[in-house]
Scaffold this active site. Structure first.
Site, mmCIF file in Angstrom:
data_model
loop_
_atom_site.group_PDB
_atom_site.id
_atom_site.type_symbol
_atom_site.label_atom_id
_atom_site.label_comp_id
_atom_site.label_asym_id
_atom_site.label_seq_id
_atom_site.Cartn_x
_atom_site.Cartn_y
_atom_site.Cartn_z
ATOM 1 N N LYS A 263 0.862 -1.194 0.000
ATOM 2 C CA LYS A 263 0.000 0.000 0.000
ATOM 3 C C LYS A 263 0.894 1.238 0.000
ATOM 4 O O LYS A 263 1.693 1.432 0.902
ATOM 5 C CB LYS A 263 -0.902 -0.013 1.245
ATOM 6 C CG LYS A 263 -1.673 1.293 1.480
ATOM 7 C CD LYS A 263 -2.622 1.221 2.687
ATOM 8 C CE LYS A 263 -3.280 2.569 2.974
ATOM 9 N NZ LYS A 263 -4.186 2.539 4.152
ATOM 10 N N ASP A 268 -2.914 10.152 3.410
ATOM 11 C CA ASP A 268 -4.304 9.712 3.541
ATOM 12 C C ASP A 268 -5.109 10.736 4.335
ATOM 13 O O ASP A 268 -5.077 10.756 5.558
ATOM 14 C CB ASP A 268 -4.343 8.339 4.236
ATOM 15 C CG ASP A 268 -5.772 7.805 4.376
ATOM 16 O OD1 ASP A 268 -6.691 8.380 3.747
ATOM 17 O OD2 ASP A 268 -5.948 6.800 5.102
ATOM 18 N N LYS A 275 -10.763 12.714 7.459
ATOM 19 C CA LYS A 275 -10.312 12.427 8.822
ATOM 20 C C LYS A 275 -10.333 13.699 9.656
ATOM 21 O O LYS A 275 -10.189 14.794 9.122
ATOM 22 C CB LYS A 275 -8.869 11.895 8.796
ATOM 23 C CG LYS A 275 -8.695 10.508 8.240
ATOM 24 C CD LYS A 275 -7.228 10.085 8.278
ATOM 25 C CE LYS A 275 -7.017 8.696 7.693
ATOM 26 N NZ LYS A 275 -7.636 7.606 8.470
ATOM 27 N N ASP A 286 1.387 6.415 5.518
ATOM 28 C CA ASP A 286 0.442 5.438 4.970
ATOM 29 C C ASP A 286 0.990 4.737 3.721
ATOM 30 O O ASP A 286 0.297 3.937 3.099
ATOM 31 C CB ASP A 286 -0.888 6.147 4.656
ATOM 32 C CG ASP A 286 -2.085 5.239 4.882
ATOM 33 O OD1 ASP A 286 -1.936 4.222 5.587
ATOM 34 O OD2 ASP A 286 -3.162 5.553 4.349
ATOM 35 N N ASP A 345 -12.412 6.619 3.244
ATOM 36 C CA ASP A 345 -11.205 6.466 4.068
ATOM 37 C C ASP A 345 -10.738 5.004 4.118
ATOM 38 O O ASP A 345 -9.640 4.731 4.591
ATOM 39 C CB ASP A 345 -11.483 7.006 5.476
ATOM 40 C CG ASP A 345 -10.218 7.283 6.254
ATOM 41 O OD1 ASP A 345 -9.127 7.252 5.643
ATOM 42 O OD2 ASP A 345 -10.321 7.539 7.472
ATOM 43 N N GLU A 347 -9.457 3.294 1.889
ATOM 44 C CA GLU A 347 -8.884 3.349 0.540
ATOM 45 C C GLU A 347 -7.773 2.320 0.326
ATOM 46 O O GLU A 347 -7.516 1.915 -0.800
ATOM 47 C CB GLU A 347 -8.334 4.764 0.262
ATOM 48 C CG GLU A 347 -6.911 5.050 0.766
ATOM 49 C CD GLU A 347 -6.758 4.987 2.277
ATOM 50 O OE1 GLU A 347 -7.784 5.039 2.977
ATOM 51 O OE2 GLU A 347 -5.612 4.867 2.752
ATOM 52 N N ARG A 349 -7.516 -0.852 1.097
ATOM 53 C CA ARG A 349 -7.976 -2.136 0.548
ATOM 54 C C ARG A 349 -8.349 -2.004 -0.930
ATOM 55 O O ARG A 349 -8.281 -2.979 -1.671
ATOM 56 C CB ARG A 349 -9.146 -2.668 1.394
ATOM 57 C CG ARG A 349 -10.371 -1.814 1.362
ATOM 58 C CD ARG A 349 -11.321 -2.100 2.528
ATOM 59 N NE ARG A 349 -10.831 -1.537 3.793
ATOM 60 C CZ ARG A 349 -11.463 -1.658 4.953
ATOM 61 N NH1 ARG A 349 -12.596 -2.321 5.034
ATOM 62 N NH2 ARG A 349 -10.968 -1.111 6.052
HETATM 63 N N1 BES Z 1 -4.479 4.515 6.798
HETATM 64 C C1 BES Z 1 -5.624 4.234 7.573
HETATM 65 C C2 BES Z 1 -5.349 3.270 8.721
HETATM 66 C C3 BES Z 1 -4.416 3.731 9.795
HETATM 67 C C4 BES Z 1 -4.893 4.151 11.004
HETATM 68 C C5 BES Z 1 -3.048 3.678 9.623
HETATM 69 C C6 BES Z 1 -4.045 4.539 12.007
HETATM 70 C C7 BES Z 1 -2.191 4.069 10.625
HETATM 71 C C8 BES Z 1 -2.692 4.496 11.822
HETATM 72 C C9 BES Z 1 -6.702 3.609 6.698
HETATM 73 O O1 BES Z 1 -6.709 4.018 5.378
HETATM 74 C C10 BES Z 1 -8.011 3.997 7.282
HETATM 75 O O2 BES Z 1 -8.318 5.143 7.269
HETATM 76 N N2 BES Z 1 -8.752 3.021 7.770
HETATM 77 C C11 BES Z 1 -10.025 3.262 8.362
HETATM 78 C C12 BES Z 1 -10.996 2.233 7.830
HETATM 79 C C13 BES Z 1 -12.416 2.506 8.191
HETATM 80 C C14 BES Z 1 -12.917 3.735 7.467
HETATM 81 C C15 BES Z 1 -13.249 1.305 7.828
HETATM 82 C C16 BES Z 1 -9.868 3.140 9.868
HETATM 83 O O3 BES Z 1 -9.121 2.277 10.319
HETATM 84 O O4 BES Z 1 -10.471 3.931 10.579
HETATM 85 ZN ZN ZN Z 2 -4.948 4.691 4.626
HETATM 86 MN MN MN Z 3 -7.814 5.783 5.074
#
Ligand code: BES
Ligand code: ZN
Ligand code: MN
Length: 496
Positions: A263, A268, A275, A286, A345, A347, A349
């Site tokens: 990834k 992000d 966010k 990220d 968010d 993204e 996956r």
């Molecule tokens: N890049 C984030 C995940 C992340 C969180 C990385 C904290 C490092 C530290 C990912 O893209 C994300 O935003 N995931 C969301 C998914 C949700 C919207 C289903 C999350 O984990 O909140």
């Molecule tokens: Zn992310």
């Molecule tokens: Mn995200």
């Protein structure tokens, strides 16, 4: 860091600092501190200090002796390794890192490390070199008062002549420097690490190490029908990059072909599902999964691992804009599956889905992906363990063995069919989020749909790719987690 090997008695060695590990071999509550060497001269020099009872042997405890009697070294650093019975190569790796960091803070640039005799010489050499090189890293690229504080020279003090020693030290140096290469990339902020810049860094590294590299932009991404990847990329003014590196050494068998998919979200924001401002600056890391795969490829190339490996990094920003995808949109992935976007968010996956499909199309027989994928994995495992997910028990067990040898902590989480319910969509084949519970698992379930029948491992490194606090053996900031495990895993792959 230059490494040398010294096999004469350590009393003869002229060095600014000789480092020896002390361990506690006392049973139960009793402490009995000993130097983990049979070399009389060092044990003698340390004897008086030890007899004071001032040393506990506790992990990373430091004791300095100046002009130690009977030694040519200017200093003797005794560093605690903890309980003798629990002193493993993993502990030694950390001790070496802690010693290096202690030296750095005293502006010393050169050390000699006495290999403990309870661990085989080549394993000890490997642990010490890896620990030292990793410990030598500081994320200080943007400090104007940055001093060049790198350790110049590490001498391994070993007994007897082990022909494997030199090789072990050299391999360890390559692996740890590759881990630091990854950390360097992860540390860069998004204005210094756009998808294009990441691709340039990958290309440069490939040229230096003899990997084949290709980079594609938006046109090719659309041409390949990577609708999930493009759905994320379409919202950003920065062009995306599909980065491909190939390690195809002469003499490697036709199969297996390992695909490493990373990834590479260089920032992000969350996109339209934006966010909160608090902590958003961290989302520069990220792209750590992508950087992990680049570091791994660097090591594999320099080690000449006899196995075919292809790395694919899906690099883009995730931005809100007039062109950005919106919740409710439906994207058609490269595999043909339709995805209902519930939350922009989620993204990671999406870009990985197409990365995995592409790896399969390129003929990969086994897949590993790495991603800072979910906050939920941090809820599940904290900052200590990365999450492992797999659709193949045998491949997974082999990977888990590799993590142990590499001294990296990871924990397998389940992928039962029941979780598939949570990502069912009413109007498309699948949704990109799975609700509140088991978020790391439902994210992995999503990826599993795109790995299809190919044996696959997913590493969620959201909690482990960035260290919130420094440790005695490693700086705070980018950790480079998973590079060592992946290299160890691929080496095993080559031998089977
Ligand atoms: N890049 C984030 C995940 C992340 C969180 C990385 C904290 C490092 C530290 C990912 O893209 C994300 O935003 N995931 C969301 C998914 C949700 C919207 C289903 C999350 O984990 O909140
Ligand atoms: Zn992310
Ligand atoms: Mn995200």
């Amino acid at each position: 860091m230059k490494t040398k090997i010294f096999t004469s008695p350590s009393a003869q060695l002229e060095t600014p600092c000789l480092v020896a590990v002390v361990v506690d071999r006392g049973e139960k509550d009793k402490t009995e501190v000993i130097v983990s060497t049979e070399e009389r001269a060092v044990a003698d020099a340390a004897a008086e200090l030890i007899s004071t009872g001032d040393l506990s042997g506790k992990n990373f405890e430091l004791s300095w002796l100046y002009h130690p009697r009977g030694l040519k070294a200017e200093r003797l650093l005794l560093i605690g390794g903890g309980k003798a019975s629990r002193f493993t190569p993993s502990e030694l790796r950390k001790v070496a890192g802690a010693a290096v960091r202690a030296l750095k803070s005293r502006s010393l640039r050169s050390l000699a490390f006495l290999l403990p005799q309870t661990i085989s010489p080549s394993e000890a050499a490997r642990a010490v070199v890896e620990g030292a090189v990793v410990g030598d890293f500081d994320p200080d690229t943007y400090k104007s008062d940055r001093k060049d504080q790198k350790i110049g020279e590490l001498t391994l003090v070993a007994r007897g002549d082990d022909p494997m020693l030199e090789r072990a030290a050299e391999e360890a140096r390559i692996i740890a420097e590759s881990q630091n290469f990854t950390r360097e990339l992860v540390n860069e902020p998004s204005n210094h690490m756009t998808p294009t810049m990441l691709a340039n860094r990958a290309r440069l590294m490939a040229q230096e190490t003899g990997l084949r590299s290709e980079t594609y932009g938006a046109d090719k991404i659309r041409e390949l029908k990577m609708g999930a990847f493009w759905g994320v990329a379409q919202g950003s003014d920065e062009p995306p990059a599909l980065i491909i590196l190939r390690h195809e050494p002469a003499g490697a068998p036709q199969t297996p072909v390992l695909g490493l998919v990373g990834k590479g979200i260089t920032f992000d924001t969350g996109g339209i599902s934006i966010k909160p401002a608090d902590g958003m600056e961290k989302m520069k890391y990220d792209m750590a999964g992508g950087a992990t795969m680049l570091g791994t490829m660097r090591a594999l190339a320099l080690l000449g691992a006899r196995v075919k490996v292809v790395a694919i990094v899906c690099a883009t920003e995730n931005m809100p804009s007039g062109k950005a995808q919106k919740p409710g949109d439906i994207q058609t992935a490269m595999s043909g599956k339709t995805i209902e976007i519930i939350n922009t968010d989620a993204e990671g996956r999406l870009v990985l889905a197409d990365g995995l499909s592409y790896a399969r199309q390129l003929g990969c027989t086994h897949l590993v992906d790495a991603a800072t994928l979910t906050g939920a994995v941090v809820v599940a495992l904290g900052y200590t363990n990365a999450g492992i997910f797999s659709n193949d028990d045998q491949m997974c067990q082999r990977f888990q063995k590799a993590t142990e040898r590499a001294g990296e902590k990871m924990w397998r989480l389940p992928l039962d069919d029941e979780y598939r319910e949570q990502i069912k969509s009413g109007i498309a084949d699948i949704m990109n989020t799975g609700g509140r519970w088991g978020g790391a698992i439902t994210a992995a379930m999503f990826l599993k749909e795109f790995a299809e029948e190919t044996p696959w491992i997913h590493l969620d490194i959201a909690g482990t790719a960035w260290m919130e606090d420094g440790k005695p053996w490693i700086a705070k900031g980018p950790s480079g987690i998973a590079v060592r495990s992946l290299v160890e895993f691929v080496k095993g792959f080559a031998n089977s």
